[in-house]
Design an enzyme around this catalytic site. Structure first.
Site, mmCIF file in Angstrom:
data_model
loop_
_atom_site.group_PDB
_atom_site.id
_atom_site.type_symbol
_atom_site.label_atom_id
_atom_site.label_comp_id
_atom_site.label_asym_id
_atom_site.label_seq_id
_atom_site.Cartn_x
_atom_site.Cartn_y
_atom_site.Cartn_z
ATOM 1 C CE1 TYR A 58 -4.105 1.697 0.226
ATOM 2 C CE2 TYR A 58 -2.896 3.164 1.903
ATOM 3 C CZ TYR A 58 -4.014 2.854 1.166
ATOM 4 O OH TYR A 58 -5.028 3.925 1.110
ATOM 5 C CE LYS A 113 -3.803 4.691 -1.999
ATOM 6 N NZ LYS A 113 -4.840 5.059 -2.982
HETATM 7 P P1 NDP Z 1 -13.775 1.566 -0.306
HETATM 8 O O1 NDP Z 1 -13.389 0.308 -0.095
HETATM 9 O O2 NDP Z 1 -14.915 2.283 0.600
HETATM 10 O O3 NDP Z 1 -14.625 2.046 -1.836
HETATM 11 C C1 NDP Z 1 -13.665 1.525 -2.731
HETATM 12 C C2 NDP Z 1 -14.381 0.991 -4.005
HETATM 13 O O4 NDP Z 1 -13.257 0.784 -4.944
HETATM 14 C C3 NDP Z 1 -15.004 -0.289 -3.540
HETATM 15 O O5 NDP Z 1 -16.431 -0.259 -4.061
HETATM 16 C C4 NDP Z 1 -14.173 -1.423 -4.311
HETATM 17 O O6 NDP Z 1 -14.859 -2.607 -4.433
HETATM 18 C C5 NDP Z 1 -13.813 -0.746 -5.363
HETATM 19 N N1 NDP Z 1 -12.673 -1.226 -6.130
HETATM 20 C C6 NDP Z 1 -11.714 -2.124 -5.663
HETATM 21 N N2 NDP Z 1 -10.841 -2.847 -6.382
HETATM 22 C C7 NDP Z 1 -11.204 -2.267 -7.779
HETATM 23 C C8 NDP Z 1 -10.850 -2.321 -9.067
HETATM 24 N N3 NDP Z 1 -9.926 -3.169 -9.308
HETATM 25 N N4 NDP Z 1 -11.635 -1.792 -10.047
HETATM 26 C C9 NDP Z 1 -12.615 -0.780 -9.631
HETATM 27 N N5 NDP Z 1 -13.006 -0.764 -8.394
HETATM 28 C C10 NDP Z 1 -12.378 -1.399 -7.535
HETATM 29 O O7 NDP Z 1 -12.384 2.726 -0.260
HETATM 30 P P2 NDP Z 1 -12.456 4.149 0.270
HETATM 31 O O8 NDP Z 1 -13.319 4.906 0.071
HETATM 32 O O9 NDP Z 1 -11.801 4.003 1.622
HETATM 33 O O10 NDP Z 1 -11.016 4.403 -0.443
HETATM 34 C C11 NDP Z 1 -11.065 5.195 -1.810
HETATM 35 C C12 NDP Z 1 -9.481 5.662 -2.071
HETATM 36 O O11 NDP Z 1 -8.954 6.320 -1.122
HETATM 37 C C13 NDP Z 1 -8.382 4.192 -2.163
HETATM 38 O O12 NDP Z 1 -7.775 4.444 -3.161
HETATM 39 C C14 NDP Z 1 -8.022 4.338 -0.828
HETATM 40 O O13 NDP Z 1 -6.624 3.739 -0.976
HETATM 41 C C15 NDP Z 1 -7.688 5.990 -0.506
HETATM 42 N N6 NDP Z 1 -7.545 6.225 0.836
HETATM 43 C C16 NDP Z 1 -8.671 5.833 1.656
HETATM 44 C C17 NDP Z 1 -8.430 6.321 2.862
HETATM 45 C C18 NDP Z 1 -9.204 6.033 4.021
HETATM 46 O O14 NDP Z 1 -8.964 6.223 5.267
HETATM 47 N N7 NDP Z 1 -10.359 5.325 3.775
HETATM 48 C C19 NDP Z 1 -7.166 7.246 3.236
HETATM 49 C C20 NDP Z 1 -6.231 7.546 2.338
HETATM 50 C C21 NDP Z 1 -6.553 7.127 0.909
HETATM 51 P P3 NDP Z 1 -14.766 -3.764 -3.327
HETATM 52 O O15 NDP Z 1 -15.363 -3.491 -2.093
HETATM 53 O O16 NDP Z 1 -15.295 -5.002 -3.909
HETATM 54 O O17 NDP Z 1 -13.062 -3.908 -3.171
#
Ligand code: NDP
Length: 271
Positions: free
Chosen positions: A159, A163
């Site tokens: 991760y 990132k």
């Molecule tokens: P969530 O898990 O709530 O939402 C992410 C969505 O992306 C899910 O619906 C997931 O599906 C989908 N997804 C996963 N793999 C793929 C793929 N290969 N193609 C298309 N869609 C996909 O995540 P967050 O909202 O928490 O995070 C969103 C972004 O923000 C990410 O990049 C994360 O790394 C980043 N981020 C999040 C933080 C946090 O604290 N939440 C902090 C810093 C950055 P599924 O559920 O099936 O995996």
């Protein structure tokens, strides 16, 4: 009178969390939003919830064929793409480095890095064919970094690498496309209350209380607080910002003293 052209945005990983909050925020700003997610039914339900002018599409950002099909479908439906938010993401495998497995490592890199590359490439091909809007250029891309982009989180090798790589790609693409009128920026959130975080909490890989203590603002973010900054970065209000990384972390990366330094500091008056 000249007809107003509606802007079009793509948000990946839009079925949940920050992606869903961003889709809602951009819709409020008047964008027609294409919501993409690997979870087909969930994302189509979200698009329906948002309204008829929006579109929900199944898309696995790690698959070149899936990305190209989704971007072609968006271009065919709306005729243009003004903004892309590379938000799709997954959590890391948890546990000590010496016990981690390489398939899980590769999968994290694929979703965050390969996904950001494939989506940006496919969307830029559409943007570069478009006529730039007067004084505004051809479009804007926002990538999702993290506090893991710049600080060390023990055990979270893939991760953190992914990132950090997202920031590198943000700067490279921003430099390449600046004169063509495509801006590329990143946000770097701290901990945000989403399903991804709830999953890590369930695995015992995340100490929510400890995080709140270590965060100068004393709490995690809500998804809408990240969406707000993404909406700013894709908007004309950010017209001279490219290649930037904006921390949205409640002060997490600014803070460098022992945690005890946060005790006894003045707090907001209770509402
Ligand atoms: P969530 O898990 O709530 O939402 C992410 C969505 O992306 C899910 O619906 C997931 O599906 C989908 N997804 C996963 N793999 C793929 C793929 N290969 N193609 C298309 N869609 C996909 O995540 P967050 O909202 O928490 O995070 C969103 C972004 O923000 C990410 O990049 C994360 O790394 C980043 N981020 C999040 C933080 C946090 O604290 N939440 C902090 C810093 C950055 P599924 O559920 O099936 O995996």
């Amino acid at each position: 009178m000249q007809k107003r052209i509606e802007s079009v945005a793509i948000v990946t990983g839009a079925a949940d969390g920050i992606g869903w909050a961003t889709a809602q925020r951009l819709a409020m700003d008047g964008y027609r939003v294409a919501l993409l997610d690997v979870r087909s039914e969930a994302v189509q339900a979200r698009a329906t919830e948002l309204g008829r002018q929006h579109l929900g599409l199944a898309c696995d950002v790690t698959s070149e064929a899936s990305v190209q099909a989704a971007v072609a479908a968006v271009a065919a439906r709306f005729g243009r793409i003004d903004a892309l938010v590379n938000n799709a993401g997954i959590g890391d495998q948890t546990g000590p480095t010496v016990e981690q497995n390489v398939e899980a490592f590769d999968r994290v890199l694929a979703v965050h890095l390969r996904g950001t590359f494939l989506m940006s490439q496919a969307v830029a091909r559409v943007m570069l064919r478009a006529q730039p809007a007067t004084g505004h250029g051809r479009g804007a891309i926002v990538n999702l970094g993290s506090i893991a982009s710049t600080t060390g989180l023990p055990g979270r090798n893939a991760y953190s690498a992914a990132k950090a790589g997202v920031l590198g790609m943000t700067r490279a693409m921003a430099s390449e496309w600046a004169r063509a009128g495509i801006r590329v920026n990143a946000v770097a959130p701290g901990y945000v209350r989403t399903a991804l975080i709830a999953g890590l909490e369930r695995q015992g890989a995340l100490d929510a209380e400890g995080i709140a203590h270590r965060t100068p603002m004393g709490r995690m973010a809500e998804p809408g607080e990240i969406a707000e900054v993404i909406a700013f970065l894709v908007s004309r209000r950010a017209s001279y910002i490219t290649g930037a990384v904006l921390p949205v972390d409640g002060g997490w990366t600014a803070f460098g003293a022992p945690e005890s330094a946060l005790s006894g500091l003045p707090e907001q008056a209770a509402a």
